[in-house]
Design an enzyme around this catalytic site. Structure first.
Site, PDB file in Angstrom:
ATOM      1  N   ARG A  46      26.648  59.701  38.430  1.00  0.00           N
ATOM      2  CA  ARG A  46      25.734  60.556  37.771  1.00  0.00           C
ATOM      3  C   ARG A  46      24.493  60.575  38.602  1.00  0.00           C
ATOM      4  O   ARG A  46      23.999  61.798  38.703  1.00  0.00           O
ATOM      5  CB  ARG A  46      25.439  60.136  36.261  1.00  0.00           C
ATOM      6  CG  ARG A  46      24.781  61.141  35.820  1.00  0.00           C
ATOM      7  CD  ARG A  46      25.081  61.399  34.258  1.00  0.00           C
ATOM      8  NE  ARG A  46      24.624  59.852  34.064  1.00  0.00           N
ATOM      9  CZ  ARG A  46      24.761  59.546  32.655  1.00  0.00           C
ATOM     10  NH1 ARG A  46      24.482  60.437  31.756  1.00  0.00           N
ATOM     11  NH2 ARG A  46      24.416  58.012  32.336  1.00  0.00           N
ATOM     12  N   LYS A 143      41.147  49.073  33.529  1.00  0.00           N
ATOM     13  CA  LYS A 143      41.146  48.899  32.151  1.00  0.00           C
ATOM     14  C   LYS A 143      39.642  48.668  31.664  1.00  0.00           C
ATOM     15  O   LYS A 143      38.673  48.706  32.434  1.00  0.00           O
ATOM     16  CB  LYS A 143      41.709  47.305  32.176  1.00  0.00           C
ATOM     17  CG  LYS A 143      40.915  46.072  32.738  1.00  0.00           C
ATOM     18  CD  LYS A 143      41.371  44.973  32.279  1.00  0.00           C
ATOM     19  CE  LYS A 143      40.731  44.431  31.038  1.00  0.00           C
ATOM     20  NZ  LYS A 143      40.150  42.992  31.160  1.00  0.00           N
ATOM     21  N   HIS A 173      44.780  44.048  37.584  1.00  0.00           N
ATOM     22  CA  HIS A 173      44.511  43.470  39.023  1.00  0.00           C
ATOM     23  C   HIS A 173      45.305  42.271  38.903  1.00  0.00           C
ATOM     24  O   HIS A 173      45.678  41.570  40.132  1.00  0.00           O
ATOM     25  CB  HIS A 173      43.096  43.382  39.413  1.00  0.00           C
ATOM     26  CG  HIS A 173      42.412  42.152  38.509  1.00  0.00           C
ATOM     27  ND1 HIS A 173      42.114  42.220  37.366  1.00  0.00           N
ATOM     28  CD2 HIS A 173      41.894  40.888  39.059  1.00  0.00           C
ATOM     29  CE1 HIS A 173      41.513  40.993  36.915  1.00  0.00           C
ATOM     30  NE2 HIS A 173      41.465  40.337  37.891  1.00  0.00           N
ATOM     31  N   GLU A 211      38.903  29.876  32.654  1.00  0.00           N
ATOM     32  CA  GLU A 211      37.681  30.302  33.218  1.00  0.00           C
ATOM     33  C   GLU A 211      36.514  29.392  32.758  1.00  0.00           C
ATOM     34  O   GLU A 211      36.546  28.878  31.552  1.00  0.00           O
ATOM     35  CB  GLU A 211      37.360  31.787  33.077  1.00  0.00           C
ATOM     36  CG  GLU A 211      38.381  32.593  33.566  1.00  0.00           C
ATOM     37  CD  GLU A 211      37.986  33.985  33.095  1.00  0.00           C
ATOM     38  OE1 GLU A 211      37.430  34.611  34.113  1.00  0.00           O
ATOM     39  OE2 GLU A 211      38.299  34.648  32.069  1.00  0.00           O
ATOM     40  N   HIS A 235      46.747  41.379  31.080  1.00  0.00           N
ATOM     41  CA  HIS A 235      47.138  40.467  32.202  1.00  0.00           C
ATOM     42  C   HIS A 235      48.181  39.372  31.740  1.00  0.00           C
ATOM     43  O   HIS A 235      49.065  39.241  32.811  1.00  0.00           O
ATOM     44  CB  HIS A 235      45.928  39.702  32.809  1.00  0.00           C
ATOM     45  CG  HIS A 235      44.586  40.262  33.114  1.00  0.00           C
ATOM     46  ND1 HIS A 235      44.913  41.448  33.848  1.00  0.00           N
ATOM     47  CD2 HIS A 235      43.386  40.180  32.927  1.00  0.00           C
ATOM     48  CE1 HIS A 235      43.599  41.979  33.870  1.00  0.00           C
ATOM     49  NE2 HIS A 235      42.634  41.268  33.489  1.00  0.00           N
ATOM     50  N   LYS A 326      37.114  31.121  27.912  1.00  0.00           N
ATOM     51  CA  LYS A 326      36.114  31.391  28.853  1.00  0.00           C
ATOM     52  C   LYS A 326      35.222  29.805  28.646  1.00  0.00           C
ATOM     53  O   LYS A 326      35.525  29.191  27.737  1.00  0.00           O
ATOM     54  CB  LYS A 326      35.095  32.181  28.566  1.00  0.00           C
ATOM     55  CG  LYS A 326      35.479  33.694  28.269  1.00  0.00           C
ATOM     56  CD  LYS A 326      35.546  34.297  29.656  1.00  0.00           C
ATOM     57  CE  LYS A 326      35.911  35.729  29.468  1.00  0.00           C
ATOM     58  NZ  LYS A 326      36.388  36.305  31.009  1.00  0.00           N
TER      59      LYS A 326
HETATM   60  C1  BG6 Z   1      39.042  40.820  33.772  1.00  0.00           C
HETATM   61  C2  BG6 Z   1      38.315  40.297  32.473  1.00  0.00           C
HETATM   62  O1  BG6 Z   1      40.036  41.644  33.648  1.00  0.00           O
HETATM   63  O2  BG6 Z   1      39.757  39.635  34.419  1.00  0.00           O
HETATM   64  C3  BG6 Z   1      37.535  39.425  32.716  1.00  0.00           C
HETATM   65  O3  BG6 Z   1      37.957  41.401  31.781  1.00  0.00           O
HETATM   66  C4  BG6 Z   1      38.008  38.159  33.291  1.00  0.00           C
HETATM   67  O4  BG6 Z   1      37.014  38.832  31.441  1.00  0.00           O
HETATM   68  C5  BG6 Z   1      38.681  38.513  34.532  1.00  0.00           C
HETATM   69  O5  BG6 Z   1      37.002  36.998  33.661  1.00  0.00           O
HETATM   70  C6  BG6 Z   1      39.555  37.422  35.248  1.00  0.00           C
HETATM   71  O6  BG6 Z   1      39.902  37.859  36.627  1.00  0.00           O
HETATM   72  P1  BG6 Z   1      40.330  36.932  37.569  1.00  0.00           P
HETATM   73  O7  BG6 Z   1      40.808  37.777  38.747  1.00  0.00           O
HETATM   74  O8  BG6 Z   1      38.860  36.629  38.087  1.00  0.00           O
HETATM   75  O9  BG6 Z   1      41.113  36.007  37.221  1.00  0.00           O
END
Ligand code: BG6
Length: 477
Positions: A46, A143, A173, A211, A235, A326
């Site tokens: 934008r 997403k 991803h 994570e 995922h 997390k």
């Molecule tokens: C994202 C989530 O899609 O994937 C995040 O929104 C998460 O919360 C992330 O941290 C994890 O991706 P990766 O590739 O670091 O495992």
């Protein structure tokens, strides 16, 4: 393998994902000669900015998110030369006609929607009404694809009003991660596994995505989402599908996606009894979840563990345990397939040994281990030990092959026109249809997540989920 010449427009071209992942990934492909030298990338957002300003912005992003050794000045200069910028108003008509002359005819045309889903419909419509998209143009959407089934259906309908399904690339991803694709190669490229790949020989399957980071900085998004929507619905569901699906007849987009869809539809409803939800407490130098989201009354989970079951001939009776959270002990994503013990042991009861395991490591240290029992070498008699047949990608193929990023791989697939690693609309809807009832139940019953220590493996109740059936999680190290 180099791809065809293309023009790629990135909506949200100055956003966080573009800075961290999309642009550095494209640069890596460019520097290694996998992106045609004529290809063009047009940032769109934008704010007002000119091409020079955008190049400076991208240069800073490359410096920040790539290793210094990856940024050879000559390559960076050539890459920046491929960039342009167009300011557009997603909800108005400003900037769209100016974008047109920046796009070339006769090359692949792709539009990456790295923006809030609330803008997907507006952008899709304007691409069509301003004549920017052709029948063979592609759109890539990020997403979260919906918040529940109703919103996912609405998004699908908004996109379908302007684009055909074979033009829509819904990114997850995780499907671009090297080991995830390898899972398919291992399952369907070897004769060894398929005869054993069922409830008769597999005792249980575990998927862990742990994570160490908290949700600080993304609190307002995350608190409306939680681990179920943020990680499980997409995922983890995708990983589960790849493990559980029937062999497709071909490695082609619809053959693979048809089989994944059948898995989601065969999943039994999730139950509260088989779910543990957690929220991280404060650590000695880390804030609590409540502090991170600035909401003391939050009922959103930052950790979830579940026992799932699939009601079909292949899997009836084999539990699938999933967990993600997390602020856990380590950053680790892995899939563990534990086989049944041998039906009868010919060795002494105290000889040792354990059931075979296939461990698929998504990160860190991507690779696979097949754990097998052998005789401990030496004079100690018939003592059994468990050793890994270890294939760590970085050791075998070098860091570069192991370390390339999921996003760049998936973007190259968009240019190739290969949808195999992208989610189809009906798959996303089926995943939401499975997720919705349990989300609703938590909400109605005001289920409060259990606090857990940061740096742990989540609440102890998650261990108990497996102990009930005499099983245990593989330790997070
Ligand atoms: C994202 C989530 O899609 O994937 C995040 O929104 C998460 O919360 C992330 O941290 C994890 O991706 P990766 O590739 O670091 O495992």
């Amino acid at each position: 393998i180099p791809v065809e010449d293309f023009d790629l427009v990135i909506f949200g071209g100055t956003g966080d994902l573009a800075r961290r992942k999309i642009l550095p990934g494209l640069y890596r492909r460019f520097a290694t000669g996998q992106m045609p030298p004529e290809a063009r990338i047009i940032g769109a957002a934008r704010g007002e900015m000119d091409a020079e300003g955008y190049r400076a912005f991208v240069r800073a992003a490359l410096n920040e998110f790539l290793a210094p050794g990856d940024c050879a000045p000559a390559d960076v200069a050539r890459f920046l030369d491929r960039l342009d910028f167009q300011s557009v108003d997603a909800r108005g008509e400003g900037g769209w006609d100016e974008m047109k002359p920046k796009l070339r005819e006769g090359v692949v045309r792709a539009f990456y929607f790295s923006v809030s889903p609330s803008l997907f419909g507006d952008i899709a419509e304007r691409l069509r009404t301003h004549g920017l998209a052709h029948r063979d143009s592609r759109i890539v959407v990020e997403k979260p694809f919906g918040h529940d089934l109703a919103s996912a259906k609405a998004l699908n309908a908004e996109l379908a009003a302007h684009f055909a399904e074979d033009q829509i690339y819904r990114i997850d991803h995780y499907l671009g991660k090297e080991t995830v694709q390898n899972l398919m190669a291992v399952r369907f490229g070897n004769i060894l596994f398929e005869p054993l790949w069922n409830h008769q020989y597999i005792d249980n399957v575990q998927i862990t995505v742990a994570e160490t980071v908290g949700v600080g900085g993304r609190g307002s998004y995350y608190d409306h989402s939680g681990a179920m929507r943020d990680m499980v619905q997409n995922h983890i569901m995708q990983l589960l599908c790849l493990i559980a699906m029937e062999p497709p007849a071909k490695f082609d987009p619809d053959a693979v996606r048809d089989e994944k869809l059948k898995v989601i539809r065969a999943l039994d409803p999730a139950t509260r009894e088989h779910t543990v939800r957690g929220q991280y407490a404060a650590g000695s130098d880390t804030p609590s979840y409540f502090d991170d989201v600035e909401n003391d009354a939050s009922e959103t989970e930052s950790f979830i563990a579940m026992q799932l079951s699939i009601s079909n001939w292949r899997w009836k009776g084999t539990p699938f345990f999933i967990r993600t959270g997390k602020r856990m002990k380590a950053r680790l994503s892995e899939i563990v397939i534990t086989f049944q013990p041998t039906p009868h042991s010919i060795f002494d009861a105290d000889a040792g040994g354990m059931p075979n395991q296939l461990v698929i490591r998504l990160q860190p240290n991507e690779g696979m281990d097949l754990r097998v029992t052998i005789k401990e070498p030496g004079p100690g008699g018939m003592r059994l030990i468990d050793v890994p047949l270890d294939m760590t990608f970085a050791e075998r193929f070098g860091q570069e092959a192991a370390g390339s990023d999921a996003y760049e791989r998936l973007i190259m697939d968009v240019i190739r026109g290969n949808q195999t690693l992208f989610m189809r609309g009906d798959e996303v809807e089926a995943a939401w249809a499975w997720t919705d009832p349990i989300l609703k139940e938590w909400e109605e019953k005001h289920d409060r997540p259990i606090p857990y220590e940061p740096g742990s493996a989540g609440p102890d109740q998650s261990l108990a989920l497996l102990h009930r059936s005499g099983r245990a999680w593989r330790e997070i190290k």
